[in-house]
Write a protein that holds these residues in place. Structure first.
Motif, PDB file in Angstrom:
ATOM      1  N   PRO A  46     -16.817   4.180  66.923  1.00 45.70           N
ATOM      2  CA  PRO A  46     -17.799   3.917  65.868  1.00 45.70           C
ATOM      3  C   PRO A  46     -17.215   3.078  64.735  1.00 45.70           C
ATOM      4  N   GLY A  47     -18.094   2.247  64.158  1.00 43.11           N
ATOM      5  CA  GLY A  47     -17.674   1.426  63.031  1.00 43.11           C
ATOM      6  C   GLY A  47     -16.694   0.341  63.391  1.00 43.11           C
ATOM      7  N   GLY A  48     -16.677  -0.073  64.662  1.00 40.62           N
ATOM      8  CA  GLY A  48     -15.722  -1.098  65.074  1.00 40.62           C
ATOM      9  C   GLY A  48     -14.292  -0.618  65.015  1.00 40.62           C
ATOM     10  N   ARG A 621     -21.980   3.842  66.420  1.00 37.63           N
ATOM     11  CA  ARG A 621     -21.376   3.375  67.672  1.00 37.63           C
ATOM     12  C   ARG A 621     -21.966   2.016  68.029  1.00 37.63           C
ATOM     13  N   PRO A 622     -21.262   1.200  68.843  1.00 39.89           N
ATOM     14  CA  PRO A 622     -21.784  -0.129  69.149  1.00 39.89           C
ATOM     15  C   PRO A 622     -23.250  -0.084  69.598  1.00 39.89           C
ATOM     16  N   TRP A 623     -24.083  -0.803  68.856  1.00 38.85           N
ATOM     17  CA  TRP A 623     -25.530  -0.866  69.120  1.00 38.85           C
ATOM     18  C   TRP A 623     -25.926  -2.327  69.076  1.00 38.85           C
ATOM     19  N   HIS A 624     -26.331  -2.834  70.260  1.00 39.77           N
ATOM     20  CA  HIS A 624     -26.592  -4.262  70.397  1.00 39.77           C
ATOM     21  C   HIS A 624     -25.385  -5.063  69.902  1.00 39.77           C
ATOM     22  N   HIS A 625     -24.200  -4.536  70.217  1.00 34.87           N
ATOM     23  CA  HIS A 625     -22.891  -5.152  69.910  1.00 34.87           C
ATOM     24  C   HIS A 625     -22.499  -5.056  68.444  1.00 34.87           C
ATOM     25  N   PHE A 626     -23.322  -4.466  67.580  1.00 32.38           N
ATOM     26  CA  PHE A 626     -22.993  -4.314  66.165  1.00 32.38           C
ATOM     27  C   PHE A 626     -22.490  -2.892  65.883  1.00 32.38           C
ATOM     28  N   SER A 627     -21.518  -2.783  64.965  1.00 33.57           N
ATOM     29  CA  SER A 627     -20.973  -1.486  64.565  1.00 33.57           C
ATOM     30  C   SER A 627     -20.708  -1.496  63.062  1.00 33.57           C
ATOM     31  N   PRO A 628     -21.642  -1.003  62.244  1.00 38.04           N
ATOM     32  CA  PRO A 628     -21.414  -0.951  60.805  1.00 38.04           C
ATOM     33  C   PRO A 628     -20.630   0.303  60.396  1.00 38.04           C
TER      34      PRO A 628
END
Length: 785
Positions: A46-48, A621-628
């Protein structure tokens, strides 16, 4: 093809799946394999990579390979943690390469443990972090985390009154191969890294890797430069049912020129505001006039040199189904040279309290009264350590019993070395020192230090309600014996010692409300024995016949009692929140000051302190390749005592603690589709007081970093050799080139004149500051094989 994939398989149901089969259905299993890369990125955290899933009944935050591998390749372990809640990092160079200064919930690095694979990397006397020589290369780190609050009961970090940084190195691969990486950037930075993996060696069950790296960079704020060589090696063997043994070796050496900053590398506010970055170093050149005048301002006289060898071998033996034995022997050899320039009077100087007479000088100076010299302060530490514990697991109960023995010896014989017409000493390692009229080498201190540490602990964990409720109670006793000498002639406290014995109970409870939600509460105790030899001995200087710094008599160890309550949720969205409270007695703070131009450590005993606050982490967690990622912390640290100043006290009770911002926060955003990746972070550190009377402060600041890169497909050179996912990466540090006050290094009780509690006047003194590093850009190429 980007190797981000989802494998979908249909299997015959087993076990509890029989009910589904009876209903005429099949069991469907979906496995997300993440991303496979040469540098260990999986794109699953999560969060990259900024938020690790945790289950321990204590606040623990940290980063994984998913974040580490996307940062600049020089980043140190403290630099990698800069976005964590409650953590404030003083990044005094753009790459976070050289700075080891940080605060955790209002406590500084001397009160924070610093471990790699459970072994102590902290200097055992001065409690200093050496992020350059000692720490493994970031390419070999699997994770870096902070156990906030206090250290684990098994920890060898006997200084960890406030928290513990834990680095975990990667395990060797089962397959032969390796990784190559090359980086270049601003300030002529370059780093070359290579790692070779043996894979499984025949049928021995042994596998391992060896890595080597070289770093070079010019200093952003001085004409100086930095060189580093480092080697890591790890070999492991597993056999039977849970037995394992490992051998870890770390060796590093570096030289940093123009970094210690005797003088204005730590400027006052007025110096920095008037002179800017030119206030950060002494003269960049050395002229014939400097030589004639006996000047010692040349930046090349301010050096750091260090070599560090550490070997440890953790062993795990399953004695039977219930008993497991853990044993770890450790050896460490650390040599550290700190140098700075100082002018010495050729006819009116001192060796201890004894007049030195006419110095035996070689060079003919124009002004024969002033001799330019380099003070060479070498520390040579040797440490032997044995840790052992036995775990007894029976039913729902786990009992641990263990202990540690550590023996450390150090000798620190500083001397003055004459400077020649080129501005450099005859020998930068301390040979050929200045001699007094009796032929003795002039020295400000000759310290011998021996220390033995023994710990014994016992804790028990019992699980209730099908392991949903866990209760742990434990007790640890730490015993420290110290023997310290200063072999200068004529001083009265040349032989001193101390013994400490501290009981440290702790309790922790966790309850899993659901498989994804947990609450926990804990109560801990911790302590830190006085650090540095200045706690026991006066420090001397050749220009004085009285101590340059007088030690604080009978310093007591810090003792902290802490409580935490926290909540976690693990899922698509990860949430972690906690409230904390510490009560500290006998808090001592390390400051720095200048005596006759010499940089000295100044221990300050500030009494009691209360720290309370809250922190929060959110990550996706990675969602559509994004992780804030989002984090924030509120810390209210208050002094509970007045500080002694001469024959009076400064009215500091109720004031805010120094170097402790009330608010900190961070935002991170990562994108990774398996081929293209990018990340951005923004870190906010609020205003901080830099005097104990709160009459001077430094403003808050924002720091932004970003990076982007691209991974190619694997290139198959032959049937047996492939170039695995070649990668190109760019990193931008301190976007916007924000030059800021990173922290106060030389603390002051008050900046302006005040009245003490007895009515007398206490004159003010200006705090000194470490300045935050400017902008830098780096690029790297990575490939596996």
């Amino acid at each position: 093809m980007a190797q981000t994939r989802a494998a979908h398989t249909t299997a015959r149901p087993r076990g509890r799946g029989n009910a589904q089969r009876m209903m005429g259905g099949n069991e469907s299993i979906t496995v997300h394999a993440g991303t496979r890369t040469a540098n260990g990125v999986t794109n699953t955290t999560p969060g990259g990579g900024l938020m690790m899933a945790q289950t321990a009944p204590q606040t623990r935050v940290g980063v994984t390979r998913d974040f580490i591998a996307k940062q600049n390749t020089n980043a140190s372990a403290p630099g990698l943690l800069a976005l964590m809640p409650g953590f404030v990092y003083a990044r005094t160079d753009p790459y976070s390469l050289t700075s080891g200064h940080y605060m955790v919930r209002g406590l500084n690095e001397s009160e924070v443990g610093y471990l790699v694979d459970g072994q102590n990397l902290m200097d055992g006397i001065y409690y200093q972090v050496d992020p350059m020589a000692a720490t493994p290369d970031s390419e070999n780190l699997q994770s870096v985390s902070i156990r906030e609050g206090s250290s684990d009961i098994t920890s060898p970090a006997y200084n960890a009154a406030g928290a513990q940084i834990e680095m975990t190195t990667r395990d060797p691969s089962h397959k032969m191969g390796g990784m190559l990486e090359s980086s270049y950037g601003s300030w002529n930075m370059k780093k070359e890294f290579a790692r070779f993996e043996t894979g499984d060696i025949g049928h021995t069950g042994i596998r391992g890797y060896v890595s080597y790296s070289y770093n070079y960079s010019q200093m952003w704020d001085t004409p100086g430069s930095f060189n580093r060589h480092h080697m890591d090696a790890k070999f492991v063997k597993s056999w039977g049912d849970g037995n394992s043994a490992a051998l870890n070796i770390g060796y590093g050496e570096y030289t940093a020129i123009g970094i210690t900053g005797n003088g204005a590398e730590t400027p006052t506010k007025s110096e920095f505001e008037q002179q800017g970055t030119s206030s950060l170093y002494y003269s960049p050149t050395y002229t014939q006039q400097d030589f004639k005048n006996g000047s010692s301002d040349y930046y090349k006289l301010d050096d750091l040199k260090s070599t560090n060898l550490m070997i440890y071998a953790p062993i795990k033996l399953k004695l039977n189904k219930e008993l497991t034995l853990h044993i770890t022997p450790t050896y460490r050899d650390w040599s550290f040279w700190d140098t700075y320039g100082e002018s010495v009077n050729s006819t009116n100087s001192y060796y201890g309290t004894r007049p030195a007479g006419k110095l035996q000088i070689f060079y003919p100076y124009g002004n024969n009264q002033t001799v330019p010299a380099e003070v060479v302060d070498p520390q040579h530490q040797h440490t032997l350590q044995l840790m052992a514990n036995i775990d007894w697991k029976r039913g729902h109960n786990i009992l641990r019993f263990g202990g540690m023995y550590t023996y450390l010896d150090m000798h620190e014989d500083a001397n003055y070395t004459e400077v020649g017409p080129d501005g450099l000493p005859a020998n930068g390692w301390g040979r050929y020192g200045l001699k007094d009229a009796n032929g003795d080498t002039l020295s400000p201190w000759k310290i011998g230090y021996r220390q033995q540490v023994e710990t014994i602990y016992l804790d028990d964990t019992y699980s209730f309600l099908h392991d949903r409720l866990k209760v742990t109670a434990g007790f640890k006793e730490v015993m420290i014996n110290r023997h310290v000498t200063n072999d200068l002639p004529g001083i009265s406290n040349s032989l001193v010692g101390a013994n400490y014995a501290e009981p440290l109970p702790q309790v922790a409870i966790s309850y899993n409300i659901t498989p994804h939600d947990q609450i926990y509460v804990n109560g801990t105790t911790s302590f830190k024995a006085p650090d540095r030899s200045e706690a026991y001995l006066d420090m001397w200087d050749a220009n004085l016949n009285t101590p340059a710094v007088q030690h604080t008599a009978h310093m007591k160890p810090e003792y902290a009692i802490g409580e935490e309550i926290g909540y976690r949720h693990n899922g698509l969205v990860h949430i972690a929140a906690s409230l904390f409270n510490y009560n500290i007695t006998n808090h001592d703070v390390l400051s720095q000051g200048y005596v006759k131009g010499s940089l000295v450590n100044v221990p300050l005993e500030v009494g009691g302190e209360t720290i309370r606050g809250a922190q929060l982490e959110l990550a996706l967690r990675p969602w559509h390749h994004f992780s804030p990622y989002l984090s924030g912390a509120f810390v209210h640290s208050r002094m509970d005592s007045n500080i002694a100043v001469g024959d009076t006290y400064a009215p500091t009770k109720g004031k805010d603690s120094v170097n402790t911002p009330t608010f900190t926060g961070a935002v991170g955003l990562s994108y990774d589709n398996g081929s293209f990746f990018a990340n951005f972070s923004l870190n906010y550190v609020g205003r901080r007081y830099t005097t104990f009377m709160n009459d001077e402060s430094i403003p808050g600041y924002l720091m932004a970093d970003m990076g982007l890169g691209y991974r190619m497909k694997t290139v198959h050179v032959s049937n047996k050799f492939s170039l695995v996912r070649p990668q190109f990466q760019l990193n931008f540090m301190n976007v916007g080139n924000n030059v800021y006050y990173a922290e106060a290094s030389g603390l002051a009780v008050n900046a302006h004149a005040i009245r003490g509690v007895n009515g007398s006047t206490i004159q003010g003194a200006s705090p000194r500051y470490n300045i935050g590093g400017g902008f830098a850009m780096s690029g790297s190429v990575t490939v596996g094989f």
